[in-house]
Write an enzyme that holds these catalytic residues in place. Structure first.
Site, PDB file in Angstrom:
ATOM      1  N   HIS A   1       4.895  -1.647 -18.463  1.00 10.05           N
ATOM      2  CA  HIS A   1       3.764  -1.135 -17.875  1.00 10.05           C
ATOM      3  C   HIS A   1       2.541  -2.218 -17.197  1.00 10.05           C
ATOM      4  CE1 HIS A   1      -0.090   0.277 -22.066  1.00 10.05           C
ATOM      5  NE2 HIS A   1      -0.118  -0.189 -20.891  1.00 10.05           N
TER       6      HIS A   1
ATOM      7  N   HIS B   1      -6.027  -6.296 -18.880  1.00  9.61           N
ATOM      8  CA  HIS B   1      -6.062  -5.054 -19.441  1.00  9.61           C
ATOM      9  C   HIS B   1      -5.580  -4.979 -18.342  1.00  9.61           C
ATOM     10  CE1 HIS B   1      -1.883  -2.633 -20.108  1.00  9.61           C
ATOM     11  NE2 HIS B   1      -2.831  -2.226 -19.852  1.00  9.61           N
TER      12      HIS B   1
ATOM     13  N   HIS C   1      -2.613  -3.214 -15.175  1.00 12.16           N
ATOM     14  CA  HIS C   1      -1.125  -2.424 -14.268  1.00 12.16           C
ATOM     15  C   HIS C   1      -0.343  -3.133 -13.407  1.00 12.16           C
ATOM     16  CE1 HIS C   1      -2.247   1.053 -16.769  1.00 12.16           C
ATOM     17  NE2 HIS C   1      -1.969   0.335 -17.756  1.00 12.16           N
TER      18      HIS C   1
ATOM     19  N   GLU D   1      -6.985   2.354 -24.767  1.00  7.40           N
ATOM     20  CA  GLU D   1      -6.392   1.417 -24.840  1.00  7.40           C
ATOM     21  C   GLU D   1      -7.141  -0.229 -25.518  1.00  7.40           C
ATOM     22  OE1 GLU D   1      -1.669   0.078 -23.336  1.00  7.40           O
ATOM     23  OE2 GLU D   1      -3.122   0.609 -21.760  1.00  7.40           O
TER      24      GLU D   1
END
Ligand SMILES: [Zn+2]
Length: 241
Positions: free
Chosen positions: A166, A96, A98, A77
């Site tokens: 996500h 980024h 979760h 990613e």
């Protein structure tokens, strides 16, 4: 110490902090724009954030190509990071994650908004990027620049966005700033879920959010960074301009 050495060290500390504060688990990542070349960014090889060392940090072009990979496998990613640096010259760090408490908001469409002054930096209202809208059935991972650019487009000029089913992506003007917003995004989501069970919430007003955000400078960022870094077994380094 060079600016590059400083940023690499900041990234190691940022990974350890995000893991220690429960924002990332074995997945999730944090990058920084290269201090000497705005067309490149720095991101760890694919590894759990809590385990990352200096030698794991790899330099990438904005399209996610490694400059000197040396057998270090990349995060799939990484396109999230490159696409945001491409569209947002003001952004110098991207997280980024979760982050568990944000997930219910991404799947219900319930708006995540700041209700605590420390959470004002998450933005007026956190938008939700749904990969299914444009890309249909996928593994939900941002696996190419098309998906990365679509997410960057949805993010626009904002500091954070949720990703349906996500996680979330957060940007900042520095590594310390992006980590600060990420920690308070997780806390804000947790508090909002608690408050929602009690009744109607009085959120911060737009004016309050703007006034608080304008006050978040080095004083606040360094105070949290020193505390979180020590808690994660790392020292805070002196700033290199
Ligand atoms: Zn992810």
């Amino acid at each position: 110490m060079s600016k590059l050495d400083f940023i690499v060290e900041e990234l190691v500390t940022a990974n350890r902090i995000l893991a220690n504060e429960g924002v990332v688990d074995s997945f999730g990542h944090v990058s920084a724009r290269h201090p000497d070349n705005p067309q490149h960014f720095l991101l760890s090889r694919a590894r759990a954030p809590e385990r990352i060392e200096r030698d794991d940090i790899v330099e990438y072009t904005l399209d996610g190509t490694a400059i000197d990979e040396r057998g270090r496998a990349p995060y799939l990613e990484r396109y999230i990071h490159g696409a945001i640096y491409e569209t947002r010259p003001d952004v110098h760090a991207v997280v980024h994650n979760h982050s568990p408490s944000v997930i219910p908001f991404g799947v219900t469409g319930k708006k995540l908004k700041p209700l605590l002054h420390m959470c004002a930096s998450i933005g007026h209202e956190v938008p939700i990027w749904d990969s299914h809208d444009k890309f249909g059935d996928t593994a939900l991972l941002v696996s190419d620049m098309d998906m990365g650019r679509d997410l960057a487009h949805l993010l626009g000029a904002r500091p954070s966005a949720l990703m349906r089913g996500h996680g979330a992506t957060v940007v900042g003007r520095s590594v310390r700033h992006a980590v600060f917003v990420s920690v308070y995004l997780e806390l804000g989501a947790k508090l909002q879920m608690q408050a929602m069970t009690m009744g109607k919430i009085k959120y911060l007003s737009r004016g309050e959010i703007d006034k608080i955000t304008a006050r978040v400078g080095d004083y606040s960022l360094n105070r949290t960074w020193e505390n979180w870094a020590r808690r994660a077994g790392r020292e805070m380094q002196a700033m290199v301009e």
